[in-house]
Design a protein around this motif. Structure first.
Motif, PDB file in Angstrom:
ATOM      1  N   PHE A 271       0.843  -1.208   0.000  1.00 59.19           N
ATOM      2  CA  PHE A 271       0.000   0.000   0.000  1.00 59.19           C
ATOM      3  C   PHE A 271       0.876   1.257   0.000  1.00 59.19           C
TER       4      PHE A 271
ATOM      5  N   TYR B  78       2.348   1.910  -3.290  1.00 61.21           N
ATOM      6  CA  TYR B  78       1.331   2.506  -4.171  1.00 61.21           C
ATOM      7  C   TYR B  78       1.193   4.012  -3.879  1.00 61.21           C
TER       8      TYR B  78
ATOM      9  N   PRO C  36       1.360  -3.115  -6.567  1.00 58.13           N
ATOM     10  CA  PRO C  36       1.008  -1.688  -6.431  1.00 58.13           C
ATOM     11  C   PRO C  36       0.407  -1.096  -7.707  1.00 58.13           C
TER      12      PRO C  36
ATOM     13  N   MET D 115      -3.611  -3.632  -7.289  1.00 59.55           N
ATOM     14  CA  MET D 115      -4.358  -3.499  -6.033  1.00 59.55           C
ATOM     15  C   MET D 115      -5.757  -4.104  -6.124  1.00 59.55           C
TER      16      MET D 115
ATOM     17  N   TRP E  18      -8.640  -1.637  -2.241  1.00 62.20           N
ATOM     18  CA  TRP E  18      -7.347  -1.849  -1.568  1.00 62.20           C
ATOM     19  C   TRP E  18      -6.483  -0.605  -1.597  1.00 62.20           C
ATOM     20  N   ARG E  19      -6.914   0.447  -2.361  1.00 58.69           N
ATOM     21  CA  ARG E  19      -6.160   1.707  -2.419  1.00 58.69           C
ATOM     22  C   ARG E  19      -6.628   2.715  -1.370  1.00 58.69           C
TER      23      ARG E  19
ATOM     24  N   HIS F 251      -8.493  -0.528   3.764  1.00 58.17           N
ATOM     25  CA  HIS F 251      -7.771  -1.531   2.951  1.00 58.17           C
ATOM     26  C   HIS F 251      -7.393  -2.786   3.736  1.00 58.17           C
TER      27      HIS F 251
END
Ligand code: CO8
Length: 372
Positions: free
Chosen positions: A27, A30, A78, A81, A192-193, A198
């Motif tokens: 995460f 990302y 990343p 996601m 998930w971002r 998340h």
């Protein structure tokens, strides 16, 4: 009217686990990339830099340490996601049916039953893979069960609502035994971002057999009562649906995945659940202190502590209120059933227990059980 029993449960756990450290590492990578891509706009004050996540926050705020998922690689990439789940042909058993069949076979074996003993299948879950045909009918066919099957959705509360439907069918004689399944691929509905959520969900499937004492070949748990309640709230919402393509909406589609006001949910749902359980027990002339085990929905450890503290007027021990969310995270409808599946065998005959699930809707359900 006959009583109903729970005589078997099953659990399918996906092969991949993601620890908080792995999740946060991908995460944060990302986020670093996103902030670098938007560096100019951030410098001009046009957009805000995004904040990183942390293992410490996740464990303190939720009690979650890891989650099981159908696909780990896609989630932790990343650049993606999102889990990568290969599409299957219409002639192949769907992935959610496959999970359900695995859990169902365990539940049938535990109950000493075969497909020929089951008259109905209920799929009770937060998210179905398609509009039709019903997932429950696919599972019914895969297992070779006669009779009927239907899907139902009450989000995280689906399992207790499903157990009540199964109990009613068994009590009124429309089925000798019912298989209730809870397949959840929460990872496909999670953004998930989004650092606020998340870390919350995992994938799993549970199964429960409900039947009459006259057909039971194991002692099991007697269902003393079920109680369901709902109260509308937008604080947990997902706007994905078949009308999406008619809306001509482009751009931000964030509302087509799981969204919540977590703090409001926490504050509003805890008292609702504690009052619901207390009044359900009272209706059966029981009190919370006579309950040996609380198999609660597994969304947040703090919520479960608060609910049991309200009921018992002291902290519950981990034996009294087992925790599985540290390993499985929130698995929506399956959470309280995982807790029951993994933590009921040590109790002696006559013990009282309560399965309670709660979540979007809002919805809350409870099933009071006595070991035979
Ligand atoms: N890392 C570091 N900091 C963070 C992070 C993070 N990952 N996330 C948030 N923060 C920050 C926030 O920005 C905030 O900062 P500030 O104080 O500066 O504003 C601070 O941490 C505190 O944030 P919160 O107030 O949001 O934190 P909480 O203590 O409330 O914890 C929880 C957040 C864990 C979400 C908590 O509120 C919670 O668990 N609430 C209950 C949620 C719940 O039970 N929901 C039920 C949903 S499940 C359901 O019904 C089924 C839906 C269907 C399934 C769908 C499948 C996907």
């Amino acid at each position: 009217m006959q009583n109903a029993l729970i005589t078997g449960t099953g659990l399918y756990t996906p092969p991949h686990a993601i620890s908080n450290a792995e999740l946060v590492s991908s995460f944060n990578e990302y986020i670093r990339r996103w902030n670098a891509q938007h560096a100019e706009a951030i410098a001009k004050g046009e957009v805000e830099a995004r904040a990183e996540s942390s293992v410490e926050f996740i464990e303190k705020a939720s009690g979650i340490k890891q989650r099981y998922v159908i696909d780990k690689e896609g989630i932790l990439d990343p650049d993606r996601m999102c889990p990568r789940i290969a599409p299957r042909t219409n002639e192949t058993l769907s992935i959610m049916a496959e999970m359900a069949v695995t859990a169902a076979k365990q539940a049938l074996a535990q109950a000493g039953k075969t497909a020929a003993d089951i008259d109905g299948v209920i799929c009770a879950a937060s998210n179905m893979p398609r509009a039709y045909p019903a997932l429950s009918i696919e599972v019914q066919s895969a297992l070779g069960i006669d009779g009927w099957a239907f899907d139902m959705n009450v989000a995280c509360s689906s399992a207790t609502f499903g157990i009540e439907q199964a109990t009613n069918a068994v009590k009124n004689g429309s089925a000798r035994a019912v298989l209730m399944i809870n397949p959840e691929i929460c990872s496909a509905h999670l953004e998930w971002r989004d650092r606020d959520c998340h870390f919350i969900f995992g994938d799993v499937c549970t199964a429960v057999i409900v039947e009459t004492p006259s057909t039971a070949s194991v002692k099991g748990w007697e269902i003393l009562g079920t109680k369901l309640a709902t109260q509308f709230s937008n604080n947990i919402r997902n706007n994905a649906g078949f009308l999406n393509r008619t809306e001509d909406k482009t751009g931000d589609l964030r509302d087509k995945l799981f969204m919540q006001e977590g703090r409001k949910v926490f504050k509003e749902v805890c008292p609702l659940v504690a009052e619901h359980i207390a009044s359900h027990l009272l209706g059966l002339n029981l009190v919370p202190t006579s309950v040996q085990r609380f198999w609660l929905h597994q969304a947040n450890l703090g919520m479960n502590h608060l609910i049991t503290r309200r009921l018992l007027e002291r902290d519950a021990t981990v034996e009294e209120a087992p925790v599985i969310l540290d390993q499985y995270a929130n698995t929506s409808s399956a959470g309280s059933i995982i807790a029951f599946h993994l933590h009921n065998e040590d109790l002696s005959a006559g013990s009282l227990g309560i399965i309670s699930s709660f979540g979007a809707g809002y919805s809350v359900g409870s099933v009071i059980l006595r070991k035979r």
